[in-house]
Design a protein around this motif. Sequence first.
Motif, PDB file in Angstrom:
ATOM      1  N   ASP A   1       0.870  -1.174   0.000  1.00 41.65           N
ATOM      2  CA  ASP A   1       0.000   0.000   0.000  1.00 41.65           C
ATOM      3  C   ASP A   1       0.909   1.227   0.000  1.00 41.65           C
ATOM      4  N   LEU A   2       0.562   2.205  -0.792  1.00 43.06           N
ATOM      5  CA  LEU A   2       1.402   3.400  -0.890  1.00 43.06           C
ATOM      6  C   LEU A   2       1.112   4.413   0.206  1.00 43.06           C
ATOM      7  N   CYS A   3       0.091   4.152   0.995  1.00 46.49           N
ATOM      8  CA  CYS A   3      -0.292   5.076   2.069  1.00 46.49           C
ATOM      9  C   CYS A   3      -0.487   4.323   3.378  1.00 46.49           C
ATOM     10  N   PHE A   4      -0.470   5.071   4.454  1.00 46.10           N
ATOM     11  CA  PHE A   4      -0.801   4.530   5.767  1.00 46.10           C
ATOM     12  C   PHE A   4      -1.682   5.538   6.482  1.00 46.10           C
ATOM     13  N   THR A   5      -2.373   5.082   7.496  1.00 53.99           N
ATOM     14  CA  THR A   5      -3.264   5.947   8.264  1.00 53.99           C
ATOM     15  C   THR A   5      -2.564   6.357   9.555  1.00 53.99           C
ATOM     16  N   THR A   6      -2.509   7.667   9.802  1.00 57.20           N
ATOM     17  CA  THR A   6      -1.871   8.180  11.017  1.00 57.20           C
ATOM     18  C   THR A   6      -2.789   7.960  12.215  1.00 57.20           C
ATOM     19  N   ASP A   7      -2.262   8.234  13.396  1.00 59.45           N
ATOM     20  CA  ASP A   7      -3.046   8.095  14.625  1.00 59.45           C
ATOM     21  C   ASP A   7      -4.277   8.996  14.616  1.00 59.45           C
ATOM     22  N   THR A   8      -4.188  10.110  13.888  1.00 58.87           N
ATOM     23  CA  THR A   8      -5.307  11.053  13.838  1.00 58.87           C
ATOM     24  C   THR A   8      -6.283  10.745  12.708  1.00 58.87           C
ATOM     25  N   GLY A   9      -6.023   9.661  11.960  1.00 58.38           N
ATOM     26  CA  GLY A   9      -6.948   9.240  10.923  1.00 58.38           C
ATOM     27  C   GLY A   9      -6.655   9.738   9.515  1.00 58.38           C
ATOM     28  N   TYR A  10      -5.582  10.487   9.348  1.00 57.93           N
ATOM     29  CA  TYR A  10      -5.218  10.981   8.015  1.00 57.93           C
ATOM     30  C   TYR A  10      -4.435   9.917   7.256  1.00 57.93           C
ATOM     31  N   ARG A  11      -4.660   9.880   5.954  1.00 64.46           N
ATOM     32  CA  ARG A  11      -3.887   8.971   5.089  1.00 64.46           C
ATOM     33  C   ARG A  11      -2.657   9.730   4.604  1.00 64.46           C
ATOM     34  N   GLN A  12      -1.508   9.102   4.741  1.00 63.67           N
ATOM     35  CA  GLN A  12      -0.249   9.708   4.314  1.00 63.67           C
ATOM     36  C   GLN A  12       0.529   8.738   3.449  1.00 63.67           C
ATOM     37  N   GLN A  13       1.320   9.299   2.579  1.00 64.35           N
ATOM     38  CA  GLN A  13       2.196   8.508   1.729  1.00 64.35           C
ATOM     39  C   GLN A  13       3.287   7.863   2.584  1.00 64.35           C
ATOM     40  N   ILE A  14       3.634   6.616   2.287  1.00 66.39           N
ATOM     41  CA  ILE A  14       4.697   5.965   3.054  1.00 66.39           C
ATOM     42  C   ILE A  14       6.035   6.666   2.759  1.00 66.39           C
ATOM     43  N   PRO A  15       6.939   6.745   3.733  1.00 71.46           N
ATOM     44  CA  PRO A  15       8.196   7.478   3.561  1.00 71.46           C
ATOM     45  C   PRO A  15       9.078   6.911   2.445  1.00 71.46           C
ATOM     46  N   GLU A  16       8.955   5.629   2.165  1.00 68.26           N
ATOM     47  CA  GLU A  16       9.793   5.005   1.140  1.00 68.26           C
ATOM     48  C   GLU A  16       9.592   5.630  -0.240  1.00 68.26           C
TER      49      GLU A  16
END
Length: 126
Positions: free
Chosen positions: A62-77
């Motif tokens: 998956d190219l994204c992950f969900t933060t603790d606050t519920g936002y989807r972010q791009q993986i650092p890689e």
Amino acid sequence: MDNQIKPPAFLNVEAKKKFQTIYAALNADNKWRDGDEIALSALCASYQHWVEAEKAIKKNGDLCFTTDTGYRQQIPEISIANNAMKNMLSFIKEFALTPRERTKLKEMILKEDNNADDEMEDMIQK
């Protein structure tokens, strides 16, 4: 190659092979200069980071992950891979390792040869 340049120890096996391949090609074409090992090391380190980041991206699935606050972010890689690729491309151009850069280099050499001939012709005609 009696005066073989060795790749730096921090490179992995794959990046060391790239280092040796590129060094051999540049050396065979008499394009290797003292100090080039620094730029070649940086090129191969960028290559190593790019390959490792791309493997991590593939493994993640998956190219994204969900933060603790519920936002989807791009993986650092993805950023690591993109930055490594940009760095690689700039070094590749410096060593004229792309077809376009080799063509430009060849044109520059031919132009320099033609300019030298023109200067010689001018001297002869005077």
